[in-house]
Motif scaffolding. Sequence first.
Motif, PDB file in Angstrom:
ATOM      1  N   HIS A   8       0.597  11.834   3.947  1.00 45.39           N
ATOM      2  CA  HIS A   8       0.915  10.575   4.618  1.00 45.39           C
ATOM      3  C   HIS A   8       2.416  10.394   4.844  1.00 45.39           C
ATOM      4  CE1 HIS A   8      -3.214   8.939   4.343  1.00 45.39           C
ATOM      5  NE2 HIS A   8      -3.272   9.686   3.251  1.00 45.39           N
ATOM      6  N   LYS A  28       0.341   4.520   0.558  1.00 40.94           N
ATOM      7  CA  LYS A  28       0.237   5.447   1.685  1.00 40.94           C
ATOM      8  C   LYS A  28       0.911   4.864   2.927  1.00 40.94           C
ATOM      9  CE  LYS A  28      -3.902   7.831   0.039  1.00 40.94           C
ATOM     10  NZ  LYS A  28      -5.351   8.114   0.264  1.00 40.94           N
ATOM     11  N   GLU A  29       0.735   3.574   3.141  1.00 38.82           N
ATOM     12  CA  GLU A  29       1.399   2.913   4.262  1.00 38.82           C
ATOM     13  C   GLU A  29       2.913   2.933   4.068  1.00 38.82           C
ATOM     14  OE1 GLU A  29       1.669  -1.543   6.274  1.00 38.82           O
ATOM     15  OE2 GLU A  29      -0.035  -1.030   4.990  1.00 38.82           O
ATOM     16  N   SER A  56       4.409   6.401   4.772  1.00 42.25           N
ATOM     17  CA  SER A  56       4.281   6.766   6.182  1.00 42.25           C
ATOM     18  C   SER A  56       5.379   6.140   7.034  1.00 42.25           C
ATOM     19  CB  SER A  56       2.909   6.339   6.719  1.00 42.25           C
ATOM     20  OG  SER A  56       2.823   4.928   6.853  1.00 42.25           O
ATOM     21  N   ASP A  77      -2.390  14.884  -1.589  1.00 41.87           N
ATOM     22  CA  ASP A  77      -3.003  13.876  -0.729  1.00 41.87           C
ATOM     23  C   ASP A  77      -1.972  12.867  -0.227  1.00 41.87           C
ATOM     24  OD1 ASP A  77      -5.350  12.442   0.433  1.00 41.87           O
ATOM     25  OD2 ASP A  77      -4.745  10.909  -1.007  1.00 41.87           O
ATOM     26  N   LEU A  78      -1.123  12.371  -1.119  1.00 40.89           N
ATOM     27  CA  LEU A  78      -0.124  11.390  -0.701  1.00 40.89           C
ATOM     28  C   LEU A  78       0.893  12.025   0.248  1.00 40.89           C
ATOM     29  CD1 LEU A  78       0.897   8.466  -0.981  1.00 40.89           C
ATOM     30  CD2 LEU A  78       2.380   9.271  -2.840  1.00 40.89           C
ATOM     31  N   ASP A 124       0.849  -1.191   0.000  1.00 38.74           N
ATOM     32  CA  ASP A 124       0.000   0.000   0.000  1.00 38.74           C
ATOM     33  C   ASP A 124       0.885   1.241   0.000  1.00 38.74           C
ATOM     34  OD1 ASP A 124      -2.874   1.169   0.601  1.00 38.74           O
ATOM     35  OD2 ASP A 124      -1.473   2.213   1.931  1.00 38.74           O
TER      36      ASP A 124
END
Length: 305
Positions: free
Chosen positions: A191, A161-162, A165, A187-188, A159
């Motif tokens: 994160h 975004k995960e 992060s 948006d990204l 993922d």
Amino acid sequence: MKVLAILYSGGVAAKEEPRLLGTIENKAEVLITTPFHPGYLTRDIIQKAKNLKICITAGVSGSNVVSVAEHVVMSILLLVRNFVPAHEMIERGDWQVSDVARSAFDLEGKVVGTIGAGRIGYRVLQRLVPFDTKELLYYDYAPLPTEAAKAVKARRVEDLKEFVSQCDVVTVNCPLHEGTRDLVNADLLKHFKKGAWLINTARGAICNADAVAAALKSGHLSGYSGDVWNVQPAPKNHVWRTMKNPLGGGNGMVPHYSGTTLDAQARYANGVKSILMNYMNNKPQEPQNIIVGLGKYETKAYGQR
């Protein structure tokens, strides 16, 4: 040997006689371009180029992958160690160590991740192994072969975004296509870890220019470095030329030259020669050199279709 093509307008005669090959009207059968000063081959141009049979991008043969991977590692260190502001301080004749040391860190113990683990991304991971990072991560549509992943001790995060992060440093090493354009957007970026560093030597349009500049200005990103721009050559007022973080640093942008060292130029000249010779002798091209074949993409690296 250097080759320079200068075409002239042949007028009516050229339109009536297709064997007048030196004219603008009877366009080339072979087009050779580079990523550094690209010849943008649009749908309109293709429709007009009735004689065009093959388009070659110098470097597509993988001849510049080492050069780019080295540039990525250099760019990571430039940002993490806050090198550019330190050097600018010396140029100004100043000497205030605390002003640069407050934003300087070690790469050791950091989490570094690559978006894309192909020929360049994997070489970046290889070159980061000696730095004793906390962890090496990768995000890719396909997992690395088991032995290759073990060799660099890299963990895949599926993922995006995960993935971002978890990273202190994110480096972009994937192709540009409709699925990756503006991939790193506002948006990204939300994160990303606050204070993360971002490096892009893939294609400028993968990262949204305004979103990156805003994230750097706010301090959400500590730094952005790369040599690729969404428009090349970049206009003088491009926001990436002058953007800074709140402490006046964090900009490692340079012209698009990571893959065009003198060593790389010799390699991709030989690569272009090999592709041309195969074409002229009606021999099959090496599979890794083909991006678009007869009516279809030959690699999933340029999008899932």
